[in-house]
Design a protein around this motif. Sequence first.
Motif, PDB file in Angstrom:
ATOM      1  N   ASP A   1     -72.264 -35.921  88.960  1.00 18.22           N
ATOM      2  CA  ASP A   1     -71.489 -36.831  88.122  1.00 18.22           C
ATOM      3  C   ASP A   1     -70.116 -36.994  88.753  1.00 18.22           C
ATOM      4  OD1 ASP A   1     -70.228 -38.333  86.182  1.00 18.22           O
ATOM      5  OD2 ASP A   1     -70.535 -36.896  84.563  1.00 18.22           O
ATOM      6  N   GLN A   2     -69.811 -38.189  89.208  1.00 18.12           N
ATOM      7  CA  GLN A   2     -68.529 -38.436  89.860  1.00 18.12           C
ATOM      8  C   GLN A   2     -67.437 -38.882  88.888  1.00 18.12           C
ATOM      9  OE1 GLN A   2     -67.825 -37.524  93.039  1.00 18.12           O
ATOM     10  NE2 GLN A   2     -69.827 -36.612  92.738  1.00 18.12           N
ATOM     11  N   THR A   3     -67.729 -38.840  87.588  1.00 16.71           N
ATOM     12  CA  THR A   3     -66.724 -39.140  86.582  1.00 16.71           C
ATOM     13  C   THR A   3     -65.934 -37.867  86.298  1.00 16.71           C
ATOM     14  OG1 THR A   3     -68.220 -40.744  85.592  1.00 16.71           O
ATOM     15  CG2 THR A   3     -66.338 -40.037  84.265  1.00 16.71           C
ATOM     16  N   PRO A   4     -64.630 -37.873  86.582  1.00 15.26           N
ATOM     17  CA  PRO A   4     -63.870 -36.634  86.384  1.00 15.26           C
ATOM     18  C   PRO A   4     -63.652 -36.326  84.909  1.00 15.26           C
ATOM     19  CG  PRO A   4     -62.398 -38.400  87.043  1.00 15.26           C
ATOM     20  CD  PRO A   4     -63.804 -38.949  87.105  1.00 15.26           C
ATOM     21  N   LYS A   5     -63.676 -35.057  84.608  1.00 13.37           N
ATOM     22  CA  LYS A   5     -63.288 -34.551  83.300  1.00 13.37           C
ATOM     23  C   LYS A   5     -61.852 -34.064  83.499  1.00 13.37           C
ATOM     24  CE  LYS A   5     -67.864 -34.066  82.109  1.00 13.37           C
ATOM     25  NZ  LYS A   5     -68.363 -35.335  82.540  1.00 13.37           N
ATOM     26  N   GLN A   6     -60.933 -34.492  82.631  1.00  8.24           N
ATOM     27  CA  GLN A   6     -59.532 -34.155  82.833  1.00  8.24           C
ATOM     28  C   GLN A   6     -58.940 -33.488  81.604  1.00  8.24           C
ATOM     29  OE1 GLN A   6     -57.089 -37.092  84.715  1.00  8.24           O
ATOM     30  NE2 GLN A   6     -58.835 -38.045  85.708  1.00  8.24           N
TER      31      GLN A   6
ATOM     32  N   SER B   1     -70.420 -30.788  78.213  1.00  3.46           N
ATOM     33  CA  SER B   1     -69.546 -31.076  79.351  1.00  3.46           C
ATOM     34  C   SER B   1     -70.267 -30.901  80.673  1.00  3.46           C
ATOM     35  CB  SER B   1     -68.319 -30.155  79.329  1.00  3.46           C
ATOM     36  OG  SER B   1     -68.667 -28.847  79.745  1.00  3.46           O
TER      37      SER B   1
ATOM     38  N   PHE C   1     -65.364 -31.901  88.098  1.00  3.10           N
ATOM     39  CA  PHE C   1     -66.577 -32.695  88.294  1.00  3.10           C
ATOM     40  C   PHE C   1     -67.778 -31.775  88.133  1.00  3.10           C
ATOM     41  CE2 PHE C   1     -63.279 -34.715  90.760  1.00  3.10           C
ATOM     42  CZ  PHE C   1     -63.458 -36.062  90.516  1.00  3.10           C
TER      43      PHE C   1
ATOM     44  N   GLN D   1     -58.702 -31.482  86.892  1.00  2.57           N
ATOM     45  CA  GLN D   1     -59.689 -32.534  87.144  1.00  2.57           C
ATOM     46  C   GLN D   1     -60.952 -31.794  87.587  1.00  2.57           C
ATOM     47  OE1 GLN D   1     -58.313 -35.841  89.383  1.00  2.57           O
ATOM     48  NE2 GLN D   1     -60.339 -36.516  89.918  1.00  2.57           N
TER      49      GLN D   1
END
Length: 114
Positions: free
Chosen positions: A93-98, A32, A89, A87
């Motif tokens: 990495d600008q892709t959120p982990k939710q 992650s 980050f 949410q």
Amino acid sequence: MRFSGILTAAALAALVAAPAAANPLSRILAKSGLTPQDTNIMRQAEQTLLAEAQGGKRAKWSNPDSGAHGEVQVAGKEGDCVLLQHQAFVKDDQTPKQARRKFCPSEGKWLLSQ
């Protein structure tokens, strides 16, 4: 670490696509990009919101050591339980982990339900 703390860390680690049952917690955290320190800071943000448990409230968090940051929001209630939406980050990495997590009261404490 208390059992509920272990559950919290495991659920936060589930922000990645891999199911917790398939990989050890250390491998999930490594994939992650979130550090154990990140998850502790996220838990502190959760505790702030659970103390108030009002819909729409938000708490931002950041870890300057790892560069991770995010936000947790009270997403609603189910009976006495509170739903929290995360949410997160990781650095660069600008892709959120939710993740959405449910906490229910038990003996004066908030316990992770799912």
